[in-house]
Design a protein around this motif. Structure first.
Motif, PDB file in Angstrom:
ATOM      1  N   HIS A 103     -50.436 -17.532 -13.238  1.00  0.00           N
ATOM      2  CA  HIS A 103     -51.184 -18.381 -14.159  1.00  0.00           C
ATOM      3  C   HIS A 103     -52.227 -17.581 -14.924  1.00  0.00           C
ATOM      4  O   HIS A 103     -52.479 -16.412 -14.626  1.00  0.00           O
ATOM      5  CB  HIS A 103     -51.839 -19.527 -13.381  1.00  0.00           C
ATOM      6  N   GLU A 104     -52.862 -18.223 -15.879  1.00  0.00           N
ATOM      7  CA  GLU A 104     -53.787 -17.525 -16.772  1.00  0.00           C
ATOM      8  C   GLU A 104     -55.002 -16.932 -16.072  1.00  0.00           C
ATOM      9  O   GLU A 104     -55.630 -16.019 -16.603  1.00  0.00           O
ATOM     10  CB  GLU A 104     -54.218 -18.429 -17.918  1.00  0.00           C
ATOM     11  N   ASP A 105     -55.340 -17.379 -14.892  1.00  0.00           N
ATOM     12  CA  ASP A 105     -56.469 -16.794 -14.169  1.00  0.00           C
ATOM     13  C   ASP A 105     -56.033 -15.629 -13.276  1.00  0.00           C
ATOM     14  O   ASP A 105     -56.874 -14.987 -12.642  1.00  0.00           O
ATOM     15  CB  ASP A 105     -57.212 -17.858 -13.352  1.00  0.00           C
ATOM     16  N   ASP A 106     -54.738 -15.342 -13.230  1.00  0.00           N
ATOM     17  CA  ASP A 106     -54.209 -14.217 -12.460  1.00  0.00           C
ATOM     18  C   ASP A 106     -54.198 -12.953 -13.312  1.00  0.00           C
ATOM     19  O   ASP A 106     -54.300 -13.008 -14.535  1.00  0.00           O
ATOM     20  CB  ASP A 106     -52.780 -14.516 -11.981  1.00  0.00           C
ATOM     21  N   GLU A 107     -54.055 -11.795 -12.631  1.00  0.00           N
ATOM     22  CA  GLU A 107     -53.918 -10.514 -13.313  1.00  0.00           C
ATOM     23  C   GLU A 107     -52.584  -9.889 -12.922  1.00  0.00           C
ATOM     24  O   GLU A 107     -52.030 -10.212 -11.861  1.00  0.00           O
ATOM     25  CB  GLU A 107     -55.057  -9.574 -12.934  1.00  0.00           C
ATOM     26  N   ILE A 108     -52.109  -8.963 -13.752  1.00  0.00           N
ATOM     27  CA  ILE A 108     -50.797  -8.352 -13.520  1.00  0.00           C
ATOM     28  C   ILE A 108     -50.877  -6.845 -13.724  1.00  0.00           C
ATOM     29  O   ILE A 108     -51.473  -6.372 -14.690  1.00  0.00           O
ATOM     30  CB  ILE A 108     -49.743  -8.918 -14.499  1.00  0.00           C
ATOM     31  N   VAL A 109     -50.259  -6.119 -12.797  1.00  0.00           N
ATOM     32  CA  VAL A 109     -49.935  -4.714 -13.016  1.00  0.00           C
ATOM     33  C   VAL A 109     -48.425  -4.713 -13.190  1.00  0.00           C
ATOM     34  O   VAL A 109     -47.684  -5.065 -12.268  1.00  0.00           O
ATOM     35  CB  VAL A 109     -50.361  -3.820 -11.829  1.00  0.00           C
ATOM     36  N   LEU A 110     -47.965  -4.364 -14.374  1.00  0.00           N
ATOM     37  CA  LEU A 110     -46.543  -4.380 -14.711  1.00  0.00           C
ATOM     38  C   LEU A 110     -46.027  -2.942 -14.725  1.00  0.00           C
ATOM     39  O   LEU A 110     -46.505  -2.120 -15.503  1.00  0.00           O
ATOM     40  CB  LEU A 110     -46.333  -5.031 -16.076  1.00  0.00           C
ATOM     41  N   LEU A 111     -45.076  -2.655 -13.845  1.00  0.00           N
ATOM     42  CA  LEU A 111     -44.437  -1.342 -13.805  1.00  0.00           C
ATOM     43  C   LEU A 111     -42.999  -1.493 -14.268  1.00  0.00           C
ATOM     44  O   LEU A 111     -42.295  -2.412 -13.846  1.00  0.00           O
ATOM     45  CB  LEU A 111     -44.454  -0.766 -12.389  1.00  0.00           C
ATOM     46  N   ALA A 112     -42.568  -0.587 -15.134  1.00  0.00           N
ATOM     47  CA  ALA A 112     -41.209  -0.647 -15.681  1.00  0.00           C
ATOM     48  C   ALA A 112     -40.520   0.686 -15.507  1.00  0.00           C
ATOM     49  O   ALA A 112     -41.168   1.731 -15.447  1.00  0.00           O
ATOM     50  CB  ALA A 112     -41.253  -1.016 -17.161  1.00  0.00           C
ATOM     51  N   ASP A 113     -39.197   0.647 -15.448  1.00  0.00           N
ATOM     52  CA  ASP A 113     -38.442   1.888 -15.263  1.00  0.00           C
ATOM     53  C   ASP A 113     -38.517   2.796 -16.479  1.00  0.00           C
ATOM     54  O   ASP A 113     -38.696   3.999 -16.345  1.00  0.00           O
ATOM     55  CB  ASP A 113     -36.992   1.602 -14.857  1.00  0.00           C
ATOM     56  N   ILE A 114     -38.433   2.230 -17.677  1.00  0.00           N
ATOM     57  CA  ILE A 114     -38.406   3.037 -18.903  1.00  0.00           C
ATOM     58  C   ILE A 114     -39.327   2.409 -19.949  1.00  0.00           C
ATOM     59  O   ILE A 114     -39.209   1.218 -20.252  1.00  0.00           O
ATOM     60  CB  ILE A 114     -36.979   3.128 -19.490  1.00  0.00           C
ATOM     61  N   VAL A 115     -40.224   3.206 -20.507  1.00  0.00           N
ATOM     62  CA  VAL A 115     -41.069   2.733 -21.601  1.00  0.00           C
ATOM     63  C   VAL A 115     -40.167   2.426 -22.799  1.00  0.00           C
ATOM     64  O   VAL A 115     -39.334   3.241 -23.187  1.00  0.00           O
ATOM     65  CB  VAL A 115     -42.123   3.798 -21.986  1.00  0.00           C
ATOM     66  N   GLY A 116     -40.324   1.244 -23.344  1.00  0.00           N
ATOM     67  CA  GLY A 116     -39.544   0.853 -24.510  1.00  0.00           C
ATOM     68  C   GLY A 116     -38.196   0.250 -24.192  1.00  0.00           C
ATOM     69  O   GLY A 116     -37.492  -0.184 -25.101  1.00  0.00           O
ATOM     70  N   GLY A 117     -37.830   0.211 -22.909  1.00  0.00           N
ATOM     71  CA  GLY A 117     -36.547  -0.377 -22.518  1.00  0.00           C
ATOM     72  C   GLY A 117     -36.560  -1.893 -22.629  1.00  0.00           C
ATOM     73  O   GLY A 117     -37.618  -2.530 -22.667  1.00  0.00           O
ATOM     74  N   SER A 118     -35.375  -2.473 -22.665  1.00  0.00           N
ATOM     75  CA  SER A 118     -35.252  -3.928 -22.792  1.00  0.00           C
ATOM     76  C   SER A 118     -35.974  -4.703 -21.696  1.00  0.00           C
ATOM     77  O   SER A 118     -36.614  -5.721 -21.990  1.00  0.00           O
ATOM     78  CB  SER A 118     -33.778  -4.342 -22.814  1.00  0.00           C
ATOM     79  N   PRO A 119     -35.900  -4.283 -20.412  1.00  0.00           N
ATOM     80  CA  PRO A 119     -36.642  -5.043 -19.402  1.00  0.00           C
ATOM     81  C   PRO A 119     -38.145  -5.083 -19.678  1.00  0.00           C
ATOM     82  O   PRO A 119     -38.777  -6.131 -19.550  1.00  0.00           O
ATOM     83  CB  PRO A 119     -36.322  -4.312 -18.097  1.00  0.00           C
ATOM     84  N   LEU A 120     -38.711  -3.951 -20.079  1.00  0.00           N
ATOM     85  CA  LEU A 120     -40.151  -3.911 -20.346  1.00  0.00           C
ATOM     86  C   LEU A 120     -40.509  -4.734 -21.573  1.00  0.00           C
ATOM     87  O   LEU A 120     -41.422  -5.560 -21.532  1.00  0.00           O
ATOM     88  CB  LEU A 120     -40.636  -2.470 -20.516  1.00  0.00           C
ATOM     89  N   THR A 121     -39.811  -4.523 -22.671  1.00  0.00           N
ATOM     90  CA  THR A 121     -40.167  -5.248 -23.891  1.00  0.00           C
ATOM     91  C   THR A 121     -39.950  -6.745 -23.727  1.00  0.00           C
ATOM     92  O   THR A 121     -40.756  -7.557 -24.202  1.00  0.00           O
ATOM     93  CB  THR A 121     -39.388  -4.718 -25.111  1.00  0.00           C
ATOM     94  N   THR A 122     -38.911  -7.131 -23.010  1.00  0.00           N
ATOM     95  CA  THR A 122     -38.653  -8.548 -22.764  1.00  0.00           C
ATOM     96  C   THR A 122     -39.733  -9.139 -21.869  1.00  0.00           C
ATOM     97  O   THR A 122     -40.244 -10.231 -22.129  1.00  0.00           O
ATOM     98  CB  THR A 122     -37.262  -8.741 -22.130  1.00  0.00           C
ATOM     99  N   ALA A 123     -40.099  -8.416 -20.810  1.00  0.00           N
ATOM    100  CA  ALA A 123     -41.160  -8.884 -19.911  1.00  0.00           C
ATOM    101  C   ALA A 123     -42.470  -9.064 -20.675  1.00  0.00           C
ATOM    102  O   ALA A 123     -43.181 -10.067 -20.492  1.00  0.00           O
ATOM    103  CB  ALA A 123     -41.334  -7.909 -18.753  1.00  0.00           C
ATOM    104  N   LEU A 124     -42.804  -8.105 -21.536  1.00  0.00           N
ATOM    105  CA  LEU A 124     -44.038  -8.214 -22.313  1.00  0.00           C
ATOM    106  C   LEU A 124     -44.010  -9.420 -23.246  1.00  0.00           C
ATOM    107  O   LEU A 124     -45.020 -10.115 -23.411  1.00  0.00           O
ATOM    108  CB  LEU A 124     -44.277  -6.927 -23.104  1.00  0.00           C
ATOM    109  N   ASN A 125     -42.855  -9.709 -23.839  1.00  0.00           N
ATOM    110  CA  ASN A 125     -42.734 -10.891 -24.702  1.00  0.00           C
ATOM    111  C   ASN A 125     -42.958 -12.174 -23.902  1.00  0.00           C
ATOM    112  O   ASN A 125     -43.649 -13.091 -24.363  1.00  0.00           O
ATOM    113  CB  ASN A 125     -41.376 -10.935 -25.390  1.00  0.00           C
ATOM    114  N   VAL A 126     -42.385 -12.241 -22.713  1.00  0.00           N
ATOM    115  CA  VAL A 126     -42.556 -13.430 -21.869  1.00  0.00           C
ATOM    116  C   VAL A 126     -44.025 -13.573 -21.459  1.00  0.00           C
ATOM    117  O   VAL A 126     -44.588 -14.672 -21.518  1.00  0.00           O
ATOM    118  CB  VAL A 126     -41.640 -13.360 -20.620  1.00  0.00           C
TER     119      VAL A 126
END
Length: 140
Positions: A56-79
């Protein structure tokens, strides 16, 4: 709560989470989501939305991705942007086990640049060639 979210192509994120739990113990603050082979980025967006539905909006996230610029990362950032969570998200690409372990252990004690510098330092220090040196008794 501050979550560690792992995203990758295929099952890498899930496998990394399994290894991480062996070292750090079972945790409710680690989420893994992978882009299955043959699925589109739009299909992964739905999978990822389900994975992060309890953040939720009061939570924080550390997002780790396998490849910078890869579809999983860019899609996760959009969500995460759609959920209004980008301001509370720290994103790092090129994940490995030392990075994930240090992140899960340090995420609640360090913030911002201090956190990023600490975890990147640990992750890069762990990357090194291992050479086997044999002595006269054939011990390793």
């Amino acid at each position: 709560m501050k979550y560690l979210v792992l995203v990758s192509h295929g099952e890498f994120a899930a496998g990394l989470k399994t290894s991480l739990m062996m070292l750090a113990g079972q945790r409710d603050d680690v989420i893994a989501s992978g882009l299955p082979d043959g699925k589109t980025a739009d299909e992964f967006a739905e999978i990822f939305k389900e994975s992060v539905k309890d953040i939720h909006e009061d939570d924080e996230i550390v997002l780790l991705a396998d490849i910078v610029g890869g579809s999983p990362l860019t899609t996760a950032l959009n969500v995460l942007a759609e959920k209004g969570l980008m301001e509370k998200t720290t994103t790092i690409g090129g994940m490995n086990l030392p990075l994930a372990l240090t992140s899960v252990l340090m995420k609640d004690t360090l913030q911002g640049d201090s956190f990023v510098q600490a975890v990147l330092s640990e992750a890069t220090t762990a990357l090194q060639e291992f050479k086997v040196v044999e002595d006269d008794e054939d011990d390793i």
